[in-house]
Design a protein around this motif. Structure first.
Motif, mmCIF file in Angstrom:
data_model
loop_
_atom_site.group_PDB
_atom_site.id
_atom_site.type_symbol
_atom_site.label_atom_id
_atom_site.label_comp_id
_atom_site.label_asym_id
_atom_site.label_seq_id
_atom_site.Cartn_x
_atom_site.Cartn_y
_atom_site.Cartn_z
ATOM 1 N N LEU A 1 37.335 44.228 47.532
ATOM 2 C CA LEU A 1 38.132 43.004 47.476
ATOM 3 C C LEU A 1 38.113 42.399 46.076
ATOM 4 O O LEU A 1 39.161 42.046 45.524
ATOM 5 N N TYR A 2 36.937 42.294 45.497
ATOM 6 C CA TYR A 2 36.797 41.696 44.164
ATOM 7 C C TYR A 2 37.561 42.517 43.113
ATOM 8 O O TYR A 2 38.273 41.951 42.270
ATOM 9 N N LYS A 3 37.438 43.831 43.149
ATOM 10 C CA LYS A 3 38.141 44.681 42.183
ATOM 11 C C LYS A 3 39.657 44.527 42.323
ATOM 12 O O LYS A 3 40.376 44.519 41.328
ATOM 13 N N THR B 1 38.569 33.348 44.516
ATOM 14 C CA THR B 1 39.512 33.788 45.549
ATOM 15 C C THR B 1 38.831 34.730 46.529
ATOM 16 O O THR B 1 39.082 34.662 47.735
ATOM 17 N N ALA B 2 37.955 35.603 46.031
ATOM 18 C CA ALA B 2 37.215 36.511 46.917
ATOM 19 C C ALA B 2 36.345 35.716 47.884
ATOM 20 O O ALA B 2 36.304 36.004 49.089
ATOM 21 N N GLN B 3 35.667 34.712 47.380
ATOM 22 C CA GLN B 3 34.820 33.887 48.252
ATOM 23 C C GLN B 3 35.660 33.132 49.277
ATOM 24 O O GLN B 3 35.290 33.068 50.456
ATOM 25 N N ILE C 1 42.921 42.070 52.146
ATOM 26 C CA ILE C 1 43.781 41.972 50.969
ATOM 27 C C ILE C 1 45.002 41.105 51.257
ATOM 28 O O ILE C 1 45.447 40.352 50.390
ATOM 29 N N THR C 2 45.525 41.197 52.465
ATOM 30 C CA THR C 2 46.657 40.344 52.834
ATOM 31 C C THR C 2 46.257 38.875 52.746
ATOM 32 O O THR C 2 46.979 38.050 52.169
ATOM 33 N N ILE C 3 45.103 38.557 53.284
ATOM 34 C CA ILE C 3 44.609 37.170 53.235
ATOM 35 C C ILE C 3 44.366 36.758 51.778
ATOM 36 O O ILE C 3 44.761 35.663 51.354
ATOM 37 N N ALA C 4 43.727 37.617 51.004
ATOM 38 C CA ALA C 4 43.429 37.308 49.602
ATOM 39 C C ALA C 4 44.715 37.076 48.804
ATOM 40 O O ALA C 4 44.796 36.134 48.009
ATOM 41 N N THR C 5 45.703 37.919 49.027
ATOM 42 C CA THR C 5 46.968 37.790 48.295
ATOM 43 C C THR C 5 47.654 36.474 48.633
ATOM 44 O O THR C 5 48.153 35.777 47.741
ATOM 45 N N ARG C 6 47.648 36.133 49.893
ATOM 46 C CA ARG C 6 48.278 34.863 50.297
ATOM 47 C C ARG C 6 47.544 33.669 49.703
ATOM 48 O O ARG C 6 48.181 32.701 49.261
#
Length: 175
Positions: A31-33, A48-50, A74-79
């Protein structure tokens, strides 16, 4: 016994906090990368990762397995990233509008007192704060680039570029 993602997810959905912690620990690096590449900013990627992990923990019961767990994250992170970017743009637009209203009020006060609001003051009021401060410290108060850099906690080269950019903006206003 090593648990696969499916088992960890099932246990996490049933309230097993150890399984949830293991699941997120397993996927955090990925996720972080991803977020480093998206944001191009390590601090923002970390934040954002946290935020993503917290959101995933809150919504683990909603994960239905139709996509891989990493795709879901990744979907959640992108949003979250896109929403944060939009929010910053709205905040910046609001700050610019606020700055313009303050400048109009200042102009009214200056003119009300019988003083003159000249084109330079108008031009300065339209610059960003960082450019306006650099120009004022350099050309109005006479500080050197190194001194201004120390005052603002930035390199002297950054001060030079801010002053140069600000002056170009002021000259454009004269045209």
């Amino acid at each position: 016994m090593v648990l696969d993602d499916k088992d960890l997810i099932c246990r996490a959905q049933q309230g097993d906090t150890a399984a949830m912690a293991l699941l997120f620990k397993k996927h955090y690096s990925f996720l972080y990368k991803y977020l480093i590449k998206v944001t191009m900013d390590p601090m923002l990627a970390e934040d954002t990762a946290q935020d993503t992990i917290v959101r995933c923990m809150e919504n683990i019961s909603r994960y239905n397995g139709t996509s891989s767990f990493t795709s879901w994250m990744i979907t959640i992170a992108t949003r979250l990233y896109i929403d944060g970017t939009r929010k910053k743009k709205r905040e910046k637009a609001w700050l610019v509008q606020e700055q313009q209203q303050t400048a109009r009020a200042m102009r009214w006060q200056v003119e009300y007192r019988g003083a003159e609001w000249n084109d330079l003051l108008q031009g300065l009021s339209e610059l960003t704060e960082e450019h306006r401060v650099a120009i004022l410290l350099k050309h109005y108060y006479g500080y050197g680039y190194d001194e201004i850099g120390e005052m603002l906690g930035i390199p002297a080269g950054t001060v030079k570029s801010r002053v140069a950019y600000g002056i170009r903006q002021l000259r454009k206003g004269d045209e």
